[in-house]
Design a protein around this motif. Structure first.
Motif, short mmCIF file in Angstrom:
data_model
loop_
_atom_site.label_atom_id
_atom_site.label_comp_id
_atom_site.label_asym_id
_atom_site.label_seq_id
_atom_site.Cartn_x
_atom_site.Cartn_y
_atom_site.Cartn_z
N GLN A 185 0.80 -1.22 0.00
CA GLN A 185 0.00 0.00 0.00
C GLN A 185 0.83 1.28 0.00
O GLN A 185 0.34 2.34 -0.37
CB GLN A 185 -0.95 -0.01 1.21
CG GLN A 185 -1.95 -1.16 1.19
CD GLN A 185 -2.86 -1.14 -0.03
OE1 GLN A 185 -3.58 -0.17 -0.25
NE2 GLN A 185 -2.82 -2.20 -0.83
N ASN A 186 2.09 1.17 0.38
CA ASN A 186 2.96 2.35 0.41
C ASN A 186 4.10 2.26 -0.60
O ASN A 186 5.14 2.91 -0.44
CB ASN A 186 3.52 2.55 1.82
CG ASN A 186 2.43 2.85 2.82
OD1 ASN A 186 1.57 3.70 2.58
ND2 ASN A 186 2.42 2.13 3.94
N ALA A 187 3.89 1.47 -1.66
CA ALA A 187 4.85 1.40 -2.77
C ALA A 187 4.15 1.90 -4.02
O ALA A 187 3.40 1.16 -4.66
CB ALA A 187 5.34 -0.03 -2.95
N ASN A 188 4.38 3.15 -4.33
CA ASN A 188 3.63 3.78 -5.42
C ASN A 188 4.50 4.31 -6.55
O ASN A 188 3.99 4.88 -7.51
CB ASN A 188 2.78 4.91 -4.85
CG ASN A 188 1.78 4.40 -3.83
OD1 ASN A 188 0.99 3.50 -4.12
ND2 ASN A 188 1.82 4.95 -2.61
N SER A 189 5.81 4.15 -6.44
CA SER A 189 6.71 4.55 -7.51
C SER A 189 8.04 3.84 -7.29
O SER A 189 8.29 3.26 -6.23
CB SER A 189 6.93 6.06 -7.53
OG SER A 189 7.77 6.46 -6.45
N PHE A 190 8.91 3.91 -8.31
CA PHE A 190 10.21 3.25 -8.18
C PHE A 190 11.02 3.85 -7.03
O PHE A 190 11.85 3.16 -6.43
CB PHE A 190 10.99 3.36 -9.49
CG PHE A 190 12.23 2.50 -9.50
CD1 PHE A 190 12.16 1.16 -9.83
CD2 PHE A 190 13.46 3.03 -9.16
CE1 PHE A 190 13.29 0.36 -9.83
CE2 PHE A 190 14.60 2.24 -9.16
CZ PHE A 190 14.51 0.90 -9.49
N ARG A 191 10.77 5.09 -6.70
CA ARG A 191 11.52 5.73 -5.61
C ARG A 191 11.33 4.98 -4.30
O ARG A 191 12.20 5.04 -3.42
CB ARG A 191 11.09 7.19 -5.45
CG ARG A 191 11.56 8.11 -6.57
CD ARG A 191 11.30 9.57 -6.21
NE ARG A 191 9.89 9.83 -6.02
CZ ARG A 191 9.04 10.15 -6.99
NH1 ARG A 191 9.47 10.22 -8.24
NH2 ARG A 191 7.77 10.39 -6.72
N ASP A 192 10.19 4.29 -4.16
CA ASP A 192 9.94 3.59 -2.91
C ASP A 192 10.88 2.39 -2.73
O ASP A 192 11.11 1.95 -1.60
CB ASP A 192 8.49 3.14 -2.84
CG ASP A 192 7.53 4.32 -2.69
OD1 ASP A 192 7.82 5.20 -1.87
OD2 ASP A 192 6.51 4.36 -3.40
N THR A 193 11.42 1.85 -3.83
CA THR A 193 12.39 0.77 -3.68
C THR A 193 13.66 1.28 -2.99
O THR A 193 14.37 0.51 -2.35
CB THR A 193 12.76 0.15 -5.03
OG1 THR A 193 13.44 1.12 -5.84
CG2 THR A 193 11.53 -0.35 -5.77
#
Length: 392
Positions: free
Chosen positions: A235-243
Motif C-alpha cells: 500500500q505504500n509502494a507507489n513509484s520506483f523511488r519507494d524501492t
C-alpha cells in the motif's frame, strides 16, 4: 558465551557493540563455526542450499532483528552490519539468504507495507515460518530498472493481473512469497506486490551453471496472468523511488558482507601461511607473503571504518543513497583485491575447495555485482558530488 574480538578487526571497531550485542555475535559465531562452516564447501560444490541451517538462524534472531515489528531486542545498525560480516566470513551464500529474507523481503514489507500487511507477514518472515524473495531484476533490465522495467500489472476490479519475467531472484526456488515489482499499465508507475508462489501462472526455475554463490538458489521467474488481490498490493509502494527505502539499507549491508568475504579469505590465508612449510620454514616468514597479508588487512580495516560510519549514520537517520553507494562500491572493490591476494598465497592449493579460499574468490564476483554494480554506485556518488546525473 565469551566474546573474542576478530583478529581481522585490527582497530577494534567491535568495541562499539553493547555487551548484549557481543553476546549475540558470540552465539552466532559459535554456531557458524561448528555447524555451518564444516558443510558449506560440500553444498557449494553441489549448488544446493543447506536448508537445515534456517531454523537455527531464525532462533538466533539474525533473520528477524532489523525491523521494529520483529526485533527481539534493541540493536544498532552497526550490530546488524557485524552480523552480516560474521555470516559472510563463513559463507557468502548463507549471508545472502539472510540478506534476502531479512533485508529485501521483510525490509520491503516494513518500508512499503500497510500496518495490516506488516502485522500479517513480518512475524512469519521473522520466525522462518515462511521464506521470502524479492523480484526486481529482469532478464533485460538490471541497472536500468528505474526506466526499463518490463513486468506489468493491470488492475481488474479487486485484482491485479501481472505479466512478465524476473531473473537472478535469490531464495526464489523455495520461497513462499515473492515481492514482485511491476509497472502499472494505467499510470506507468512501479508498484510492489506480495505474490504467494503457489499462485497460478507463477513459475520459478533454478538458474544452473553459476560459478559464484553456488548455494544461493537464484531463479528465473515467469509471471503469466498472475492474479493477486488488491490487499496484496504494497500500500505504500507507489513509484520506483519507494524501492530506494529498502535498497539504501540493504546496499549498506551488502557492503558489510563484502568485508566479511574479504575477512574469510584473509583468515584462511593467515592460517595457511602459518602451516605451509617451504624451503624449511613456514611461508608466513617470507617477506612477500607478509606484504600480501598486510595489504589485505589494510583493505579490511579501511572498509570496516567506512561501513561502521555508514551504519552510524543509518542509526542517526542521516544516511543517504550516496553514502551506502560509496560503501558498496569501495568495499566490494577492496574485497575483490583482497581475495585475489589471499588466493595467491595458496599457490595451486588456492583453486581447490579443501582450503576455502577458492569459494571466497568466486563468491566475491557475485557480491561485487549485485545490488548495484560498482559503476552504477559510483554514478550515484558522482551525482551527489557534482549535482549532475550521468547515468545515460
Amino acid at each position: 558465551m565469551a566474546f573474542e574480538q576478530l583478529a581481522a578487526d585490527f582497530y577494534g571497531f567491535e568495541n562499539e557493540l553493547t555487551d548484549q550485542e557481543k553476546e549475540a555475535i558470540a552465539a552466532l559465531r559459535a554456531y557458524l563455526e561448528t555447524e555451518v562452516k564444516p558443510i558449506v564447501n560440500e553444498y557449494w560444490e553441489r549448488a544446493e542450499f543447506p536448508k537445515q541451517v534456517i531454523p537455527e538462524l531464525h532462533r538466533l534472531g539474525v533473520a528477524s532483528f532489523a525491523w521494529d515489528e520483529t526485533k527481539p531486542f534493541d540493536n544498532s545498525a552497526v550490530f546488524r552490519g557485524f552480523v552480516a560480516l560474521e555470516l559472510a566470513r563463513v559463507d557468502g551464500s548463507v549471508a545472502t539468504y539472510v540478506g534476502v529474507q531479512n533485508g529485501l523481503a521483510a525490509g520491503t514489507l516494513s518500508a512499503c507495507g500497510s500496518q495490516e500487511q506488516k502485522d500479517e507477514w513480518l512475524p512469519k518472515l521473522a520466525s522462518g515460518e515462511i521464506i521470502g524473495a524479492f523480484g526486481l531484476t529482469e532478464p533485460l533490465s538490471g541497472s536500468d530498472s528505474a526506466q526499463g522495467l518490463r513486468t506489468t500489472a493491470e488492475r481488474q476490479g479487486d485484482e491485479w493481473v501481472i505479466n512478465g519475467a524476473k531473473r537472478w531472484i535469490g531464495n526464489a526456488t523455495f520461497s513462499d512469497i515473492t515481492v514482485i515489482w511491476a509497472k502499472d499499465v494505467a499510470d506507468g508507475q512501479v508498484k510492489g506486490f506480495i505474490v504467494p508462489t503457489e499462485t497460478p501462472g507463477y513459475t520459478a526455475t533454478k538458474i544452473e551453471g553459476k560459478q559464484a554463490l553456488r548455494s544461493v538458489q537464484n531463479a528465473d521467474i515467469t509471471l503469466e496472468n498472475v492474479r493477486v488481490p488488491e490487499r496484496l498490493r504494497l500500500q505504500n509502494a507507489n513509484s520506483f523511488r519507494d524501492t530506494a527505502k529498502v535498497l539504501r539499507a540493504t546496499r549498506a549491508e551488502v557492503a558489510w558482507a563484502a568485508v566479511g568475504v574479504a575477512v574469510g579469505a584473509y583468515e584462511a590465508a593467515v592460517k595457511y601461511a602459518s602451516e605451509r612449510v617451504q624451503f624449511g620454514k613456514p611461508i608466513a616468514s617470507h617477506q612477500l607473503v607478509q606484504d600480501l597479508l598486510a595489504k589485505s588487512l589494510a583493505n579490511i580495516t579501511a572498509s570496516l571504518a567506512l561501513v561502521v560510519q555508514v551504519s552510524r549514520m543509518l542509526d542517526a537517520g542521516t544516511q543517504r543513497d550516496e553514502h551506502s553507494a560509496l560503501a558498496k562500491a569501495f568495499t566490494t572493490s577492496r574485497m575483490r583485491e583482497t581475495v585475489a591476494w589471499a588466493r595467491e598465497i595458496f599457490g595451486g592449493n588456492g583453486i581447490v575447495l579443501d582450503y576455502d579460499v577458492t569459494r571466497f574468490f568466486n563468491d566475491a564476483e557475485a557480491v561485487y555485482s549485485y545490488e548495484g554494480t560498482r559503476e552504477m554506485n559510483t554514478l550515484i556518488v558522482g551525482r551527489a558530488i557534482t549535482g549532475v546525473a550521468a547515468f545515460v
